[in-house]
Design a protein around this motif. Structure first.
Motif, PDB file in Angstrom:
ATOM      1  N   ARG A  80      -2.297  -1.970 -37.392  1.00  8.83           N
ATOM      2  CA  ARG A  80      -1.917  -3.199 -36.594  1.00  8.83           C
ATOM      3  C   ARG A  80      -2.757  -4.363 -37.353  1.00  8.83           C
ATOM      4  NH1 ARG A  80      -0.514  -3.262 -31.786  1.00  8.83           N
ATOM      5  NH2 ARG A  80      -0.919  -4.916 -30.339  1.00  8.83           N
ATOM      6  N   THR A 153       7.992  -6.167 -35.309  1.00  8.79           N
ATOM      7  CA  THR A 153       7.104  -4.949 -35.721  1.00  8.79           C
ATOM      8  C   THR A 153       6.049  -4.708 -34.778  1.00  8.79           C
ATOM      9  OG1 THR A 153       7.878  -4.822 -37.985  1.00  8.79           O
ATOM     10  CG2 THR A 153       6.172  -3.181 -37.176  1.00  8.79           C
ATOM     11  N   HIS A 157       5.515  -2.277 -31.347  1.00  6.64           N
ATOM     12  CA  HIS A 157       4.187  -1.308 -31.367  1.00  6.64           C
ATOM     13  C   HIS A 157       3.583  -1.532 -29.881  1.00  6.64           C
ATOM     14  CE1 HIS A 157       4.353   0.467 -35.232  1.00  6.64           C
ATOM     15  NE2 HIS A 157       4.234  -0.678 -35.661  1.00  6.64           N
TER      16      HIS A 157
END
Length: 159
Positions: A80, A153, A157
């Motif tokens: 992350r 992305t 998540h």
């Protein structure tokens, strides 16, 4: 058609330029060493093609995220945090590319640049110089595309 152009324009143009460079050098070598008469314009045209090739290749590398980069710190981060680092890096690179594009256009518009012609071919020098802002602008588009993909992305998540 637009999707194909988006995915292939730099690769196609760079390939054509590289093929032309190889062909020009090959012909000039044959002319010089076999026929004892080289092309007077061959070296200058090769240089012009090479400059345009490099700027298109820069954009192509941004498209594929294939530029050389130092990732020591980035690799220490979790997935992350790495994505957020990519966003920061992309924004900084984008700022540089936009500034480069603007400054190159200003340079090309200066009277002493705009009035110059190449020595052998007699082509306007702004055509050669325009490779930088065109390449930087194309690279900016590719960085924005990468930035959007990274944000998607991150959003995926979170979901």
């Amino acid at each position: 058609m637009l999707k194909w152009l988006d995915q292939n324009i730099e690769k196609m143009l760079a390939s054509i330029l590289l093929a032309a460079i190889v062909l020009l050098i090959f012909v000039n070598v044959i002319m010089r060493y076999v026929l004892n008469a080289s092309l007077s314009w061959g070296e200058e045209l090769t240089l012009w093609f090479f400059v345009w090739f490099v700027w298109l290749a820069v954009s192509y590398a941004f498209q594929n995220r294939e530029h050389v980069r130092i990732t020591v710190i980035r690799d220490l981060l979790g997935e992350r945090a790495r994505l957020y680092a990519d966003i920061v890096i992309d924004i900084l690179v984008l700022a540089f590319l936009v500034m480069l594009t603007i400054e190159c256009v200003k340079l090309i518009m200066l009277p002493f640049v705009a009035s110059q012609n190449s020595v052998v071919l007699g082509l306007p020098i702004p055509i050669l110089y325009s490779s930088a802002p065109v390449g930087a602008a194309l690279s900016s588009i590719r960085v924005v595309q990468n930035l959007i993909n990274t944000m998607r992305t991150i959003a995926a998540h979170k979901a």
